[in-house]
Design a protein around this motif. Structure first.
Motif, PDB file in Angstrom:
ATOM      1  N   VAL A  49       3.596 -20.229  28.576  1.00 54.78           N
ATOM      2  CA  VAL A  49       4.269 -20.422  27.290  1.00 54.78           C
ATOM      3  C   VAL A  49       4.918 -19.141  26.780  1.00 54.78           C
ATOM      4  O   VAL A  49       6.038 -19.165  26.246  1.00 54.78           O
ATOM      5  CB  VAL A  49       3.274 -20.966  26.243  1.00 54.78           C
ATOM      6  CG1 VAL A  49       3.923 -21.052  24.859  1.00 54.78           C
ATOM      7  CG2 VAL A  49       2.771 -22.348  26.663  1.00 54.78           C
ATOM      8  N   ARG A  52       6.270 -16.501  30.609  1.00 56.78           N
ATOM      9  CA  ARG A  52       7.165 -17.214  31.533  1.00 56.78           C
ATOM     10  C   ARG A  52       7.153 -16.608  32.939  1.00 56.78           C
ATOM     11  O   ARG A  52       8.086 -16.813  33.713  1.00 56.78           O
ATOM     12  CB  ARG A  52       8.610 -17.224  31.009  1.00 56.78           C
ATOM     13  CG  ARG A  52       8.761 -17.893  29.660  1.00 56.78           C
ATOM     14  CD  ARG A  52       8.539 -19.382  29.765  1.00 56.78           C
ATOM     15  NE  ARG A  52       8.639 -20.036  28.461  1.00 56.78           N
ATOM     16  CZ  ARG A  52       8.524 -21.345  28.280  1.00 56.78           C
ATOM     17  NH1 ARG A  52       8.291 -22.135  29.305  1.00 56.78           N
ATOM     18  NH2 ARG A  52       8.609 -21.861  27.077  1.00 56.78           N
ATOM     19  N   GLN A  55       5.634 -20.671  35.926  1.00 54.87           N
ATOM     20  CA  GLN A  55       5.907 -21.913  35.230  1.00 54.87           C
ATOM     21  C   GLN A  55       5.013 -23.041  35.736  1.00 54.87           C
ATOM     22  O   GLN A  55       4.800 -23.189  36.950  1.00 54.87           O
ATOM     23  CB  GLN A  55       7.377 -22.303  35.422  1.00 54.87           C
ATOM     24  CG  GLN A  55       8.350 -21.323  34.774  1.00 54.87           C
ATOM     25  CD  GLN A  55       8.236 -21.325  33.259  1.00 54.87           C
ATOM     26  OE1 GLN A  55       8.557 -22.292  32.596  1.00 54.87           O
ATOM     27  NE2 GLN A  55       7.759 -20.229  32.699  1.00 54.87           N
ATOM     28  N   ASP A 104       4.652 -26.837  25.778  1.00 61.71           N
ATOM     29  CA  ASP A 104       6.032 -26.568  25.374  1.00 61.71           C
ATOM     30  C   ASP A 104       6.558 -27.654  24.445  1.00 61.71           C
ATOM     31  O   ASP A 104       7.157 -27.370  23.406  1.00 61.71           O
ATOM     32  CB  ASP A 104       6.942 -26.470  26.606  1.00 61.71           C
ATOM     33  CG  ASP A 104       6.767 -25.162  27.361  1.00 61.71           C
ATOM     34  OD1 ASP A 104       6.289 -24.188  26.748  1.00 61.71           O
ATOM     35  OD2 ASP A 104       7.097 -25.129  28.558  1.00 61.71           O
TER      36      ASP A 104
END
Length: 255
Positions: A49, A52, A55, A104
């Motif tokens: 989050v 990065r 992922q 996300d």
């Protein structure tokens, strides 16, 4: 008689006479490992989050599965304990990364949902855990068959919704899944106690059971709160796609 004048026996509250001392020590190891897994999973989510650097997605899910199978294939003995703990930490980290897509979307809807869902999951998990520990031994083991049938139903609903993309089916899947996972907290806790009483002291693998229960409840509670948020302007398909790789618990219990 005034109820406020009654004496409360706190010693009786914390007395676990139905559980042997060795099993109580085993449970301490299980829940200590679970606490460490939570911190490691949080670090994995942070990596996705915030930084990065890594992922979440299909690769993280496959990595989690690989770690889980590696852990299952590694024998439980004092010589491999540190190795198995390291594998457990890797599994927890990749599981946390795998939460990234759902996080996300939920953060985009309302960041406070994450905190609310975590607190709610903690309360649910603690309450059902205490219920299982203080209940009569084996009293919840009968739930096993019904819970496995429930997992099969959830799997069929997921397959069906791949073709229909129905909001109602998706919501029903989330609510039913949350109820089923609460049942698994009861079932898994008593099963761990029963296994420990019969000599199975593999606290690392037992931690995996409870860790997946907690993570699955947390994920589903986040999604439910996001769906019900009045400020949710996002498409249902965003949540649907973020949940498309969340079958670790189904695979683990079915195995």
């Amino acid at each position: 008689m005034n109820v406020f004048e009654r004496n409360i026996n706190f010693d009786a509250l914390f007395k676990l006479s139905q559980i042997s001392h060795s099993t109580q020590l085993h449970l301490k190891n299980v829940y200590s490992s679970l606490a460490v897994c939570m911190f490691v999973a949080a670090a994995g989510s942070y990596v996705h989050v915030v930084t990065r650097l890594f992922q979440g997605g299909m690769l993280s899910v496959l990595g989690s599965l690989a770690m889980m199978f590696w852990l299952a294939m590694t024998p439980h003995n004092p010589e491999t304990e540190k190795k198995r703990l390291a594998i457990l930490a890797g599994f927890a980290f990749l599981t946390g990364v795998g939460l990234g897509p759902t996080l996300d979307f939920v953060i985009a809807v309302n960041p406070s949902i994450v905190v609310t869902a975590f607190l709610g999951t903690s309360v649910i998990f603690i309450c059902f855990t205490l219920s299982a520990i203080y209940a009569k031994r084996r009293s919840y083991l009968f739930l096993g068959g019904a819970l496995m049938s429930g997992l099969s139903l959830l799997f069929l609903m997921s397959l069906l919704n791949l073709f229909f993309g129905s909001v109602m089916i998706f919501k029903a899947h989330m609510y039913l899944g949350l109820i089923i996972m609460c049942g698994f907290v009861l079932f898994d806790t008593q099963l761990i106690i029963e296994k420990a009483e019969n000599g199975d002291k593999d606290y690392v693998w037992h931690c995996v059971d409870l860790f997946l229960d907690f993570i699955t409840i947390f994920r589903k509670l986040m999604v439910i709160l996001a769906l019900n948020d009045k400020r949710n302007k996002h498409s249902f398909y965003g949540l649907f796609s973020s949940e498309s790789h969340s079958g670790l618990c189904v695979l683990h219990h079915s195995g």
